[in-house]
Design an enzyme around this catalytic site. Structure first.
Site, PDB file in Angstrom:
ATOM      1  N   LEU A  41       0.823  -1.219   0.000  1.00 26.25           N
ATOM      2  CA  LEU A  41       0.000   0.000   0.000  1.00 26.25           C
ATOM      3  C   LEU A  41       0.852   1.263   0.000  1.00 26.25           C
ATOM      4  O   LEU A  41       0.431   2.310  -0.471  1.00 26.25           O
ATOM      5  CB  LEU A  41      -0.899   0.033   1.242  1.00 26.25           C
ATOM      6  CG  LEU A  41      -1.987  -1.028   1.361  1.00 26.25           C
ATOM      7  CD1 LEU A  41      -2.664  -0.933   2.719  1.00 26.25           C
ATOM      8  CD2 LEU A  41      -3.012  -0.851   0.239  1.00 26.25           C
ATOM      9  N   GLY A  42       2.015   1.149   0.571  1.00 25.08           N
ATOM     10  CA  GLY A  42       2.865   2.329   0.647  1.00 25.08           C
ATOM     11  C   GLY A  42       4.190   1.979   1.264  1.00 25.08           C
ATOM     12  O   GLY A  42       4.397   0.874   1.767  1.00 25.08           O
ATOM     13  N   GLY A  77       7.482   3.960   3.494  1.00 28.62           N
ATOM     14  CA  GLY A  77       8.066   5.149   4.101  1.00 28.62           C
ATOM     15  C   GLY A  77       9.544   4.936   4.314  1.00 28.62           C
ATOM     16  O   GLY A  77      10.124   4.009   3.755  1.00 28.62           O
ATOM     17  N   PHE A  86      10.940   4.096   7.042  1.00 20.38           N
ATOM     18  CA  PHE A  86      11.247   3.092   8.047  1.00 20.38           C
ATOM     19  C   PHE A  86      10.565   1.759   7.788  1.00 20.38           C
ATOM     20  O   PHE A  86      11.003   0.747   8.303  1.00 20.38           O
ATOM     21  CB  PHE A  86      10.813   3.593   9.428  1.00 20.38           C
ATOM     22  CG  PHE A  86      11.407   4.919   9.767  1.00 20.38           C
ATOM     23  CD1 PHE A  86      12.746   5.018  10.117  1.00 20.38           C
ATOM     24  CD2 PHE A  86      10.643   6.074   9.709  1.00 20.38           C
ATOM     25  CE1 PHE A  86      13.316   6.247  10.413  1.00 20.38           C
ATOM     26  CE2 PHE A  86      11.206   7.307  10.003  1.00 20.38           C
ATOM     27  CZ  PHE A  86      12.541   7.395  10.354  1.00 20.38           C
ATOM     28  N   ALA A  87       9.491   1.773   7.055  1.00 15.64           N
ATOM     29  CA  ALA A  87       8.673   0.567   6.971  1.00 15.64           C
ATOM     30  C   ALA A  87       7.977   0.470   5.618  1.00 15.64           C
ATOM     31  O   ALA A  87       7.887   1.449   4.875  1.00 15.64           O
ATOM     32  CB  ALA A  87       7.627   0.596   8.076  1.00 15.64           C
ATOM     33  N   VAL A 139       4.256  -0.825   4.007  1.00 14.19           N
ATOM     34  CA  VAL A 139       2.889  -1.094   4.442  1.00 14.19           C
ATOM     35  C   VAL A 139       2.180  -1.945   3.392  1.00 14.19           C
ATOM     36  O   VAL A 139       2.238  -1.644   2.201  1.00 14.19           O
ATOM     37  CB  VAL A 139       2.123   0.226   4.687  1.00 14.19           C
ATOM     38  CG1 VAL A 139       0.692  -0.056   5.120  1.00 14.19           C
ATOM     39  CG2 VAL A 139       2.843   1.079   5.738  1.00 14.19           C
ATOM     40  N   LYS A 179       2.090  -2.791   8.838  1.00 15.86           N
ATOM     41  CA  LYS A 179       3.307  -2.011   8.654  1.00 15.86           C
ATOM     42  C   LYS A 179       4.469  -2.870   9.115  1.00 15.86           C
ATOM     43  O   LYS A 179       4.543  -3.252  10.278  1.00 15.86           O
ATOM     44  CB  LYS A 179       3.193  -0.731   9.504  1.00 15.86           C
ATOM     45  CG  LYS A 179       4.281   0.275   9.281  1.00 15.86           C
ATOM     46  CD  LYS A 179       3.890   1.616   9.897  1.00 15.86           C
ATOM     47  CE  LYS A 179       5.035   2.607   9.852  1.00 15.86           C
ATOM     48  NZ  LYS A 179       4.650   3.923  10.371  1.00 15.86           N
ATOM     49  N   ASP A 202       4.871  14.957  12.579  1.00 17.14           N
ATOM     50  CA  ASP A 202       5.130  14.556  11.188  1.00 17.14           C
ATOM     51  C   ASP A 202       3.846  14.628  10.367  1.00 17.14           C
ATOM     52  O   ASP A 202       3.549  13.744   9.578  1.00 17.14           O
ATOM     53  CB  ASP A 202       5.714  13.130  11.188  1.00 17.14           C
ATOM     54  CG  ASP A 202       6.420  12.789   9.870  1.00 17.14           C
ATOM     55  OD1 ASP A 202       6.785  13.724   9.123  1.00 17.14           O
ATOM     56  OD2 ASP A 202       6.597  11.591   9.593  1.00 17.14           O
TER      57      ASP A 202
HETATM   58  P1  ATP Z   1       7.678   8.006   6.913  1.00 17.82           P
HETATM   59  O1  ATP Z   1       8.756   7.883   5.896  1.00 17.82           O
HETATM   60  O2  ATP Z   1       6.717   9.103   6.577  1.00 17.82           O
HETATM   61  O3  ATP Z   1       8.148   8.057   8.330  1.00 17.82           O
HETATM   62  P2  ATP Z   1       6.752   5.331   7.571  1.00 17.82           P
HETATM   63  O4  ATP Z   1       7.825   4.389   7.138  1.00 17.82           O
HETATM   64  O5  ATP Z   1       6.644   5.594   9.024  1.00 17.82           O
HETATM   65  O6  ATP Z   1       6.803   6.672   6.742  1.00 17.82           O
HETATM   66  P3  ATP Z   1       3.900   5.323   7.101  1.00 17.82           P
HETATM   67  O7  ATP Z   1       3.923   6.788   6.781  1.00 17.82           O
HETATM   68  O8  ATP Z   1       3.226   4.909   8.342  1.00 17.82           O
HETATM   69  O9  ATP Z   1       5.379   4.715   7.040  1.00 17.82           O
HETATM   70  O10 ATP Z   1       3.254   4.535   5.901  1.00 17.82           O
HETATM   71  C1  ATP Z   1       3.743   4.685   4.574  1.00 17.82           C
HETATM   72  C2  ATP Z   1       2.581   4.782   3.610  1.00 17.82           C
HETATM   73  O11 ATP Z   1       1.794   3.587   3.644  1.00 17.82           O
HETATM   74  C3  ATP Z   1       1.579   5.896   3.909  1.00 17.82           C
HETATM   75  O12 ATP Z   1       1.986   7.134   3.401  1.00 17.82           O
HETATM   76  C4  ATP Z   1       0.317   5.360   3.223  1.00 17.82           C
HETATM   77  O13 ATP Z   1       0.361   5.592   1.844  1.00 17.82           O
HETATM   78  C5  ATP Z   1       0.413   3.866   3.458  1.00 17.82           C
HETATM   79  N1  ATP Z   1      -0.343   3.478   4.653  1.00 17.82           N
HETATM   80  C6  ATP Z   1       0.103   3.487   5.922  1.00 17.82           C
HETATM   81  N2  ATP Z   1      -0.831   3.072   6.789  1.00 17.82           N
HETATM   82  C7  ATP Z   1      -1.918   2.782   6.057  1.00 17.82           C
HETATM   83  C8  ATP Z   1      -3.248   2.306   6.386  1.00 17.82           C
HETATM   84  N3  ATP Z   1      -3.601   2.041   7.630  1.00 17.82           N
HETATM   85  N4  ATP Z   1      -4.114   2.126   5.383  1.00 17.82           N
HETATM   86  C9  ATP Z   1      -3.743   2.404   4.103  1.00 17.82           C
HETATM   87  N5  ATP Z   1      -2.531   2.851   3.738  1.00 17.82           N
HETATM   88  C10 ATP Z   1      -1.617   3.042   4.690  1.00 17.82           C
END
Ligand code: ATP
Length: 342
Positions: free
Chosen positions: A15-16, A18, A20-21, A23, A38, A133
């Site tokens: 789905l996405g 970031g 760190f992780a 998803v 995640k 953030d």
């Molecule tokens: P960052 O680099 O911003 O710190 P991160 O690694 O902490 O990111 P998230 O921002 O939590 O990760 O998630 C990355 C992407 O995944 C989000 O921008 C979104 O597109 C998708 N995503 C995260 N959680 C969900 C969810 N519950 N439902 C649908 N899509 C999600």
């Protein structure tokens, strides 16, 4: 292990992603319910330490949070190949992808989103949690009716132990970020940008932000009502002691207005597209929309704050935390400095 993540859930598409992780969509085998998971990869090494610390913080914050506008944590798994956080699914994805798809966001729609954001952030601030953030990628839509959830508590912080001044400064960071997102929603481009650099505006992105220099250029802002501009001015006020608080955002006339006058109801992005000024601003707007997918520009604009205790942004950019009001040019007063341009 019958209690393992893969025993209980089936992983589906990504789905996405970031910093760190990653998803993924997943389905709980017993119920058929869909969730987002995640996944934080586990790799050893000292460089991974801050990531693990951030993860602990994210879990701690998520466990204590229960609000309709906050993404809810269902379960966690600590497995050999990574740590899995099973989260409530936001099926419609990121707010800004939705804007790109729909090509417009009216003042009424923007207000619907911001009432929820203000309520969610108020809930956090009341519990001494700051998100730190807030950006378009972290505002997720649960349906096409513009119901939103704030995601990604990886940088969130519980500020209980600190002094009044520190907590004031820390909370103000969220209001600034929300102000930048509000501005972008109503016109489609960011208030601060390196692309605005010119002989008439010889300020880099970070200088524009530290000085609070932005405006509401015509024709994009022509149809946006004054209450919205007043609220943005108060949110994008450099001096944190003068900046509006989240409680005040909820009480501001723009937020509480029941019916917007027809003239207050902007056509948002469509309005901007039909404008005659196809110059820099348009290029910038298009890049903004594109970059929201690629996680480049919007984040950068929102990451930089005019005045706050050092956060990851400054570590990352090796930039000193800026001092407010040090510019040689006029600095906005208590109400913010931006003027609507005719
Ligand atoms: P960052 O680099 O911003 O710190 P991160 O690694 O902490 O990111 P998230 O921002 O939590 O990760 O998630 C990355 C992407 O995944 C989000 O921008 C979104 O597109 C998708 N995503 C995260 N959680 C969900 C969810 N519950 N439902 C649908 N899509 C999600």
């Amino acid at each position: 292990d019958a209690h393992g993540f893969r025993q209980q859930y089936t992983i589906q598409e990504q789905l996405g992603k970031g910093h760190f992780a990653t998803v993924y969509l997943c389905v709980e085998k017993s119920s058929g319910m869909r969730y987002a998971v995640k996944k934080f990869e586990k790799r050893s090494g000292p460089s991974e330490r801050s990531k693990v610390d951030g993860l602990q913080q994210e879990i701690a914050v998520l466990m204590g949070v229960s609000h309709p506008n906050m993404l809810c944590l269902k379960d966690t798994f600590d497995e050999k190949d990574g740590v899995y956080l099973v989260l409530e699914l936001a099926p419609e994805g990121e707010l800004f992808n939705w804007i790109v798809m729909k090509q417009k966001l009216t003042e009424v729609e923007t207000r619907k989103i911001f009432v929820q954001l203000f309520q969610g952030v108020k809930y956090l601030h009341e519990r001494n949690i700051v998100h730190r953030d807030i950006k378009p990628e972290n505002i997720l839509l649960t349906d096409k009716d513009l119901h939103i959830k704030l995601a990604d508590f990886g940088l969130a912080k519980i500020i209980g132990e600190e002094s009044f001044t520190t907590t004031l400064y820390t909370r103000a960071v969220d209001v600034w970020s929300l102000g930048v997102v509000l501005y972008i929603c109503l016109c489609g481009f960011p208030p601060f940008s390196d692309e605005l650099y010119s002989p008439e505006n010889p300020y880099t992105l970070s200088q524009q932000i530290k000085l609070g220099r932005f405006d509401y250029p015509s024709p994009y802002w022509d149809s946006v009502g004054d209450p919205a501009l007043d609220l943005i001015d108060r949110m994008l006020t450099v001096d944190v002691e003068q900046r509006i608080t989240i409680d005040e955002c909820l009480e501001h006339p723009w937020t509480t207005q029941r019916e917007l006058k027809p003239s207050d109801s902007t056509e948002g992005l469509t309005g901007a597209m039909n404008g005659l000024d196809f110059s820099k601003r348009k290029v910038q707007r298009e890049r903004t929309l594109l970059s929201s997918i690629n996680d480049v520009k919007v984040s950068r604009v929102i990451d930089v704050q005019p005045d706050m205790p050092p956060l990851k942004v400054f570590e990352k950019n090796a930039d000193k935390p800026p001092q407010p009001n040090q510019g040689v040019i006029d600095v906005p007063g208590a109400k913010g400095g931006a003027q609507k341009k005719e």
